[in-house]
Design an enzyme around this catalytic site. Structure first.
Site, mmCIF file in Angstrom:
data_model
loop_
_atom_site.group_PDB
_atom_site.id
_atom_site.type_symbol
_atom_site.label_atom_id
_atom_site.label_comp_id
_atom_site.label_asym_id
_atom_site.label_seq_id
_atom_site.Cartn_x
_atom_site.Cartn_y
_atom_site.Cartn_z
ATOM 1 N N LYS A 165 0.840 -1.189 0.000
ATOM 2 C CA LYS A 165 0.000 0.000 0.000
ATOM 3 C C LYS A 165 0.885 1.253 0.000
ATOM 4 O O LYS A 165 1.556 1.567 0.982
ATOM 5 C CB LYS A 165 -0.924 -0.010 1.221
ATOM 6 C CG LYS A 165 -1.986 -1.107 1.133
ATOM 7 C CD LYS A 165 -2.837 -0.964 -0.112
ATOM 8 C CE LYS A 165 -3.825 -2.091 -0.306
ATOM 9 N NZ LYS A 165 -4.600 -1.952 -1.540
ATOM 10 N N ASP A 193 0.603 -0.597 -4.952
ATOM 11 C CA ASP A 193 -0.782 -0.174 -5.173
ATOM 12 C C ASP A 193 -1.012 1.193 -4.546
ATOM 13 O O ASP A 193 -1.083 1.325 -3.327
ATOM 14 C CB ASP A 193 -1.732 -1.210 -4.564
ATOM 15 C CG ASP A 193 -3.192 -0.856 -4.792
ATOM 16 O OD1 ASP A 193 -3.466 0.063 -5.587
ATOM 17 O OD2 ASP A 193 -4.059 -1.501 -4.178
ATOM 18 N N GLU A 218 0.123 -0.284 -9.613
ATOM 19 C CA GLU A 218 -1.339 -0.429 -9.613
ATOM 20 C C GLU A 218 -2.029 0.885 -9.308
ATOM 21 O O GLU A 218 -1.704 1.556 -8.327
ATOM 22 C CB GLU A 218 -1.774 -1.490 -8.596
ATOM 23 C CG GLU A 218 -3.277 -1.694 -8.573
ATOM 24 C CD GLU A 218 -3.707 -2.863 -7.705
ATOM 25 O OE1 GLU A 218 -4.864 -2.838 -7.229
ATOM 26 O OE2 GLU A 218 -2.912 -3.803 -7.494
ATOM 27 N N ASP A 241 -7.566 -0.850 -11.203
ATOM 28 C CA ASP A 241 -8.530 -1.403 -10.248
ATOM 29 C C ASP A 241 -9.741 -0.504 -10.127
ATOM 30 O O ASP A 241 -10.780 -0.744 -10.734
ATOM 31 C CB ASP A 241 -7.845 -1.600 -8.893
ATOM 32 C CG ASP A 241 -8.777 -2.151 -7.821
ATOM 33 O OD1 ASP A 241 -9.964 -2.395 -8.109
ATOM 34 O OD2 ASP A 241 -8.321 -2.345 -6.678
ATOM 35 N N LYS A 265 -13.087 -6.916 -8.565
ATOM 36 C CA LYS A 265 -13.740 -6.985 -7.257
ATOM 37 C C LYS A 265 -15.225 -7.279 -7.463
ATOM 38 O O LYS A 265 -15.940 -6.511 -8.110
ATOM 39 C CB LYS A 265 -13.536 -5.684 -6.492
ATOM 40 C CG LYS A 265 -12.098 -5.466 -6.025
ATOM 41 C CD LYS A 265 -11.981 -4.184 -5.238
ATOM 42 C CE LYS A 265 -10.676 -4.117 -4.449
ATOM 43 N NZ LYS A 265 -9.488 -4.030 -5.295
#
Length: 367
Positions: A165, A193, A218, A241, A265
């Site tokens: 993260k 990400d 990402e 994403d 997702k």
């Protein structure tokens, strides 16, 4: 078969690590999840779960799931839960947008379909393309040293794929990526990400500073257009994403060569019916996927496992075992991680049984 009632339970899911932090100072300590039951006149009940990642990650929030269900449920009483396309068309007509609120109804209907046919959901999604699926571990945003130490610890548990993260201060993020890549094996995968957290100039700095590393980038920026601007500036493999929120944006991304992989997702796109469509589009277009959800517990993890197991290893970049992050078990029969991998149950439907001693009394009943 007809739907006779739709019920919902609210459950708190505290984290083992205490806090999950991502871009720009966002964090969650206790996730607010909603468990849904769709009951029928033939005695079959389907279950599902929806758990948004707080209120700042996507246009979704925990109380919105339950408000959406309250809006949708009256339109579904009397409908055939096995008619999945009709169920989704009915929901889309009754409530414009809000796919995350529709997702648990769709998934619960898949659970009923599995139970009615005596098949696990992965068979209904095309059959077992993998015996089990590789998992990634999300590494909450902290100092470079703490994140590197956590990666080293999770490597010992069998994980080989890690989602770091970032999306904070560019200088700190450059250090985070270097520090974590340094403790990994050559064969391990690292994804940086940003969760939309960088501005374009920050993202450009970061991808330039880590250009010599083996790392995926990402979702660097808030918008699709900003993100593909960064894609054009780097040769590193690229994942989208948050901005891939349905089949339309996926088709655009494929046509414009906007990404090498996506994060799919299930609740973000409206459930298993629409996730299956997007999965199949990705496979047809040569786009691997991380198959997961926004968050959740045992029931969400089961849905992820079924979609992932029915996807070939070549196109299943990774998946997520969210039930290993929390301290509360809400269902029996859910997938359990073994050496960095999990598999979907072979029992009919999702293969889970909610624990109503944990869930308590429903907060919503529509019949």
């Amino acid at each position: 078969m007809k739907i006779t009632a739709i019920k919902a339970w609210q459950v708190d899911l505290p984290l083992k690590e205490g806090r999950y932090s991502w871009s720009n100072g966002n964090f969650v300590e206790v996730f607010d999840s909603t468990v849904v039951a769709v009951e029928t006149d033939e005695g079959l009940t389907g279950y599902a779960e929806c758990c948004p990642l707080g209120s700042t990650y996507l246009p979704s929030y925990a109380r919105g799931v339950r408000a959406g269900l309250e809006e949708l449920a009256p339109h579904l009483i009397g409908k055939n839960p096995l008619a999945l396309n009709e169920i989704n068309a009915c929901m889309d007509a009754a409530l414009r947008g809000h796919p995350y609120a529709k997702a648990p109804i769709d998934i619960a209907c898949w659970d009923i379909l599995g139970k009615a046919t005596g098949q696990p959901i992965y068979m209904l999604l095309g059959g077992a393309m993998q015996k089990d699926v590789a998992l990634y571990r999300a590494i909450s945003q902290e100092s470079p040293e703490k994140m590197a130490a956590k990666i080293a610890g999770y490597s010992k548990e069998g994980y080989t794929k890690f989602q770091l993260k970032v999306g904070g201060d560019a200088n700190d993020d450059i250090d985070r990526i270097h520090a974590t890549r340094a403790v990994l094996k050559k064969s391990d995968l690292l994804v940086a990400d940003a969760n939309t957290g960088w501005t374009r100039h920050e993202a450009a700095r970061v991808v330039g500073a880590v250009a010599n590393l083996d790392v995926y980038i990402e979702q660097p920026c808030m918008t699709y257009e900003e993100s593909i601007s960064i894609r054009r500036r780097t040769s590193l493999p690229f994942i989208l994403d948050e901005v891939i929120d349905g089949a339309g944006t996926l088709v655009r991304g494929i046509a414009e060569d906007a990404m090498d992989c996506i994060n799919l997702k299930i609740s973000k796109v409206g459930g298993l019916t629409k996730a299956r469509l997007m999965r199949d589009l990705c496979v047809a277009s040569g786009i691997p996927m991380t198959i997961e959800d926004t968050w959740g517990g045992d029931i969400t993890t089961a849905a992820i496992a079924h979609l992932a197991r029915s996807t070939s290893e070549e196109f299943c970049f990774s998946a997520t075992d969210f039930n290993s992050y929390g301290t509360v078990t809400i269902a029996t029969g859910a997938p359990q991680r073994t050496n960095g991998r999990m598999t979907a149950p072979d029992t009919p439907g999702l293969g889970i049984t909610p624990d109503f001693n944990v869930l308590g009394e429903p907060v919503l009943i529509i019949s």
